[in-house]
Design a protein around this motif. Sequence first.
Motif, PDB file in Angstrom:
ATOM      1  N   VAL A  99     -11.737 -49.259 -29.522  1.00 27.74           N
ATOM      2  CA  VAL A  99     -10.060 -47.819 -29.268  1.00 27.74           C
ATOM      3  C   VAL A  99      -9.335 -48.391 -29.276  1.00 27.74           C
ATOM      4  CG1 VAL A  99      -9.971 -45.407 -28.038  1.00 27.74           C
ATOM      5  CG2 VAL A  99     -12.178 -46.746 -29.246  1.00 27.74           C
ATOM      6  N   TYR A 100      -8.558 -49.126 -27.433  1.00 25.85           N
ATOM      7  CA  TYR A 100      -7.886 -49.348 -26.947  1.00 25.85           C
ATOM      8  C   TYR A 100      -6.756 -50.251 -28.400  1.00 25.85           C
ATOM      9  CZ  TYR A 100      -3.865 -51.560 -24.757  1.00 25.85           C
ATOM     10  OH  TYR A 100      -2.353 -51.845 -23.857  1.00 25.85           O
ATOM     11  N   HIS A 101      -7.565 -50.968 -29.113  1.00 20.53           N
ATOM     12  CA  HIS A 101      -6.757 -52.127 -29.974  1.00 20.53           C
ATOM     13  C   HIS A 101      -6.331 -51.400 -31.446  1.00 20.53           C
ATOM     14  CE1 HIS A 101      -6.253 -56.401 -31.178  1.00 20.53           C
ATOM     15  NE2 HIS A 101      -6.240 -55.913 -32.668  1.00 20.53           N
ATOM     16  N   GLU A 119       1.472 -48.838 -22.155  1.00 19.80           N
ATOM     17  CA  GLU A 119       1.822 -47.770 -22.152  1.00 19.80           C
ATOM     18  C   GLU A 119       2.173 -46.736 -23.066  1.00 19.80           C
ATOM     19  OE1 GLU A 119       6.333 -48.727 -19.121  1.00 19.80           O
ATOM     20  OE2 GLU A 119       6.062 -47.656 -20.949  1.00 19.80           O
ATOM     21  N   ARG A 120       2.136 -46.934 -24.169  1.00 23.66           N
ATOM     22  CA  ARG A 120       2.491 -45.947 -25.253  1.00 23.66           C
ATOM     23  C   ARG A 120       0.553 -46.034 -25.819  1.00 23.66           C
ATOM     24  NH1 ARG A 120       3.672 -41.713 -28.120  1.00 23.66           N
ATOM     25  NH2 ARG A 120       3.908 -41.782 -30.122  1.00 23.66           N
ATOM     26  N   VAL A 121      -0.330 -46.997 -25.550  1.00 22.06           N
ATOM     27  CA  VAL A 121      -1.883 -46.384 -26.086  1.00 22.06           C
ATOM     28  C   VAL A 121      -2.437 -45.922 -25.221  1.00 22.06           C
ATOM     29  CG1 VAL A 121      -4.294 -47.847 -26.673  1.00 22.06           C
ATOM     30  CG2 VAL A 121      -2.188 -48.314 -27.634  1.00 22.06           C
ATOM     31  N   LYS A 122      -1.904 -45.916 -24.258  1.00 16.89           N
ATOM     32  CA  LYS A 122      -2.472 -44.997 -22.746  1.00 16.89           C
ATOM     33  C   LYS A 122      -1.741 -43.761 -22.997  1.00 16.89           C
ATOM     34  CE  LYS A 122      -4.193 -48.712 -19.704  1.00 16.89           C
ATOM     35  NZ  LYS A 122      -3.407 -49.693 -18.096  1.00 16.89           N
ATOM     36  N   GLU A 123      -0.392 -43.842 -23.066  1.00 16.31           N
ATOM     37  CA  GLU A 123      -0.842 -42.250 -23.617  1.00 16.31           C
ATOM     38  C   GLU A 123      -0.996 -41.478 -24.392  1.00 16.31           C
ATOM     39  OE1 GLU A 123       3.244 -39.857 -25.166  1.00 16.31           O
ATOM     40  OE2 GLU A 123       4.197 -42.136 -24.252  1.00 16.31           O
ATOM     41  N   ALA A 134     -11.417 -45.986 -23.707  1.00 16.62           N
ATOM     42  CA  ALA A 134     -10.935 -47.240 -24.536  1.00 16.62           C
ATOM     43  C   ALA A 134     -11.188 -48.639 -24.598  1.00 16.62           C
ATOM     44  CB  ALA A 134     -10.107 -48.085 -23.179  1.00 16.62           C
ATOM     45  N   ASN A 135     -12.117 -49.059 -23.976  1.00 18.24           N
ATOM     46  CA  ASN A 135     -12.847 -49.687 -24.456  1.00 18.24           C
ATOM     47  C   ASN A 135     -13.972 -49.947 -25.209  1.00 18.24           C
ATOM     48  OD1 ASN A 135     -10.963 -51.722 -23.017  1.00 18.24           O
ATOM     49  ND2 ASN A 135     -12.213 -51.236 -20.432  1.00 18.24           N
ATOM     50  N   ALA A 136     -14.453 -48.805 -25.936  1.00 16.17           N
ATOM     51  CA  ALA A 136     -15.347 -48.884 -26.383  1.00 16.17           C
ATOM     52  C   ALA A 136     -15.052 -48.682 -27.969  1.00 16.17           C
ATOM     53  CB  ALA A 136     -15.891 -46.932 -26.315  1.00 16.17           C
ATOM     54  N   TYR A 137     -16.132 -49.265 -28.245  1.00 21.35           N
ATOM     55  CA  TYR A 137     -16.122 -49.749 -29.695  1.00 21.35           C
ATOM     56  C   TYR A 137     -16.522 -48.646 -30.590  1.00 21.35           C
ATOM     57  CZ  TYR A 137     -15.260 -54.035 -28.592  1.00 21.35           C
ATOM     58  OH  TYR A 137     -15.490 -55.340 -28.160  1.00 21.35           O
ATOM     59  N   GLN A 147     -11.518 -38.912 -35.261  1.00 21.91           N
ATOM     60  CA  GLN A 147     -11.284 -38.602 -35.991  1.00 21.91           C
ATOM     61  C   GLN A 147      -9.828 -38.949 -34.752  1.00 21.91           C
ATOM     62  OE1 GLN A 147      -9.128 -39.381 -38.258  1.00 21.91           O
ATOM     63  NE2 GLN A 147     -10.310 -37.617 -39.803  1.00 21.91           N
ATOM     64  N   ARG A 148     -10.374 -38.631 -33.867  1.00 24.99           N
ATOM     65  CA  ARG A 148      -9.171 -38.823 -31.795  1.00 24.99           C
ATOM     66  C   ARG A 148      -8.418 -39.885 -32.519  1.00 24.99           C
ATOM     67  NH1 ARG A 148      -8.827 -34.233 -29.107  1.00 24.99           N
ATOM     68  NH2 ARG A 148     -11.205 -32.762 -29.753  1.00 24.99           N
ATOM     69  N   VAL A 149      -9.368 -41.304 -32.486  1.00 29.81           N
ATOM     70  CA  VAL A 149      -8.490 -42.213 -32.558  1.00 29.81           C
ATOM     71  C   VAL A 149      -7.782 -42.677 -33.685  1.00 29.81           C
ATOM     72  CG1 VAL A 149      -9.238 -44.850 -31.955  1.00 29.81           C
ATOM     73  CG2 VAL A 149     -10.927 -43.411 -31.665  1.00 29.81           C
TER      74      VAL A 149
END
Length: 339
Positions: A99-101, A119-123, A134-137, A147-149
Amino acid sequence: MIELKNIKKVFVRDKNRIEALKDVTLKVNEGDIFGVIGFSGAGKSTLIRIVNYLEKPTEGQVIVNGNDLSKLNNKELRDLRKRIGMIFQHFNLLESKTVYHNIAIPLILNNISKKEIDERVKELLEFVGLADRANAYPSELSGGQKQRVGIARALATNPLVLLCDEATSALDPQTTHSILQLLKKINKEYNITILMITHEMNVIREVCNKVAVIENGEIIEIGRLIEIFGNPQKQTTKNFVRTVVNDRVPESILEQYRGDEKERLLELKFIGGKAKEAVISDASKKNNVEINILYANFTELKKDILGYITVSIKGDLKDIDLAVGYLEDKGVEVREVIR
Ligand SMILES: Nc1ncnc2c1ncn2[C@@H]1O[C@H](COP(=O)(O)OP(=O)(O)OP(=O)(O)O)[C@@H](O)[C@H]1O
Ligand SMILES: [Mg+2]
């Protein structure tokens, strides 16, 4: 913010010419959540892909944030596209990335420093409610979460405009509602203009302030939400509106009603937030008629309420006419119900 002027798009496939868009003109203003609704094949996806020049129009002009897209060179077009986010029906996530990537991709492509990306991704994860995933696939997420991703990824480069191609069509009603709430929040808090296409009138009802109906590559009706829902003109528009607004008087009510000369059956249409009870009881008191509410149906639009109330009205004919006149003066549309 977005202007399409006399857009025509012709596809040629196996020597067949398909006119996907015929002469489309529309204007989306800053801050709008503008909906385009149409049946399958109407030209919706083609229209939205033309806004960021993923598809070039055969004829006509596309202007986004004051830029005529046909006049931009490749670099300028790439830069402008960064300000146009897009989300899709099937999310289009990279399955092999977290998800993060996935959210970081547009930022990585823009050579932004690791620290800023982080910073931006966490926000964004926080904003879309996925801070703990964040670390899920993608395969580990529900449709709504995917869809949120997609939305977070589209927002990564701070777009001015968000294009949504059937963004909720693969989701159940509950999840659709939560995604639509998120889109409203994006529109309000980030001041992002949204252009969305859908075949579901309920989606339009919930979030849009303006709507255009597209059929066979042409816009057949366009207006503010209350105008289109309250007074649809074309048959296709009426059919779409009927999928969410019930303006039909039930048979069971019609059967009960035994009208005589001193009674009429009327349907009152209320648009906006007018005080209904007071208007009806005033019409009754002032004109010495008896008004009974037989059936009522209300639909909540993004900002307005659209209501249909079926009443029987009894009294002397001239008093009935006066009561009807009173209602009409108060902005209520009155229609005789035909049995
Ligand atoms: N790349 C293409 N090549 C040839 N024809 C195309 C192409 N893209 C779209 N079309 C045709 O253009 C018309 C409009 O297609 P479009 O995808 O814009 O419709 P749509 O309203 O998005 O439909 P749906 O609701 O099914 O997604 C269709 O007849 C389609 O077959
Ligand atoms: Mg489509």
